[in-house]
Motif scaffolding. Structure first.
Motif, PDB file in Angstrom:
ATOM      1  N   ASP A 152       0.887  -1.234  -0.077  1.00  0.00           N
ATOM      2  CA  ASP A 152       0.001   0.063   0.129  1.00  0.00           C
ATOM      3  C   ASP A 152       0.752   1.306   0.168  1.00  0.00           C
ATOM      4  N   ALA A 153       1.858   1.344   0.528  1.00  0.00           N
ATOM      5  CA  ALA A 153       2.626   2.532   0.645  1.00  0.00           C
ATOM      6  C   ALA A 153       3.241   3.059  -0.749  1.00  0.00           C
ATOM      7  N   GLU A 154       3.594   1.973  -1.611  1.00  0.00           N
ATOM      8  CA  GLU A 154       3.912   2.158  -2.990  1.00  0.00           C
ATOM      9  C   GLU A 154       5.120   2.999  -3.085  1.00  0.00           C
ATOM     10  N   PHE A 155       6.163   3.035  -2.175  1.00  0.00           N
ATOM     11  CA  PHE A 155       7.602   3.431  -2.287  1.00  0.00           C
ATOM     12  C   PHE A 155       8.531   2.480  -2.770  1.00  0.00           C
ATOM     13  N   ILE A 156       8.244   0.898  -2.095  1.00  0.00           N
ATOM     14  CA  ILE A 156       9.022  -0.107  -2.729  1.00  0.00           C
ATOM     15  C   ILE A 156       8.619  -0.415  -3.947  1.00  0.00           C
ATOM     16  N   PRO A 157       9.317  -0.561  -5.136  1.00  0.00           N
ATOM     17  CA  PRO A 157       8.625  -1.200  -6.449  1.00  0.00           C
ATOM     18  C   PRO A 157       8.170  -2.557  -6.455  1.00  0.00           C
TER      19      PRO A 157
END
Length: 164
Positions: A152-157
């Motif tokens: 959900d955080a979408e900062f780890i690809p």
């Protein structure tokens, strides 16, 4: 009455905690990121809706941390801890306990579409197996939070976890 020990709220050695956490977080993330590619050809129904986007950065991070931590804790208490405590009252074999728990966990995600039901049921099966093997739920709770946070955080690809 069900006591905290029956819900898996027991301490475990640090090495066991780390192993359960890492195995749960890694396998859950792999299933969540590769699952859609596996079940794509199966019939199903589309997602029925979505959560509204949180525009405020502080509230978004509150949701991604505290909110997802509470989700991991509550869902694990219900679908692993409580389900196991109840099912132990009956002569049910371990594979059946894993299957029932994972199906219940999958079906609470029904609004995300049938494919997501299957994917979350797979993750739920892994989590129940880890819980039954370790006898303790906190590492599974943390793994659950970590999988949700990564997704959900979408900062780890997500591509880092896709192998199919």
């Amino acid at each position: 009455a069900i006591h905290r020990e029956q819900l898996g709220l027991t301490p475990q050695p640090p090495a066991t905690f780390a192993a359960v956490f890492l195995l749960g977080a890694f396998s859950g993330t792999l299933i969540l990121e590769n699952g859609p590619l596996i079940v794509a050809s199966l019939p199903g129904y589309p997602r029925l809706g979505a959560m509204p986007a949180i525009e405020s950065t502080p509230w978004k991070w509150m949701d991604l941390t505290v909110g997802l931590l509470l989700v991991g804790i509550c869902e694990e208490l219900v679908f692993r801890g409580y389900v196991r405590a109840v099912l132990l009252r009956y002569p049910i074999r371990t594979p059946v306990m894993i299957l029932l728990s994972s199906l219940m966990f999958g079906f609470i995600h029904w609004s995300d579409g049938f494919h997501h039901v299957l994917i979350t049921a797979g993750i739920g099966a892994v989590y129940m197996a880890l819980y039954l093997a370790s006898g303790s739920l906190p590492a599974v709770m943390l793994a659950h939070f970590t999988v949700n946070f990564i997704h959900d955080a979408e900062f780890i690809p997500e591509s880092l976890f896709r192998f199919l």
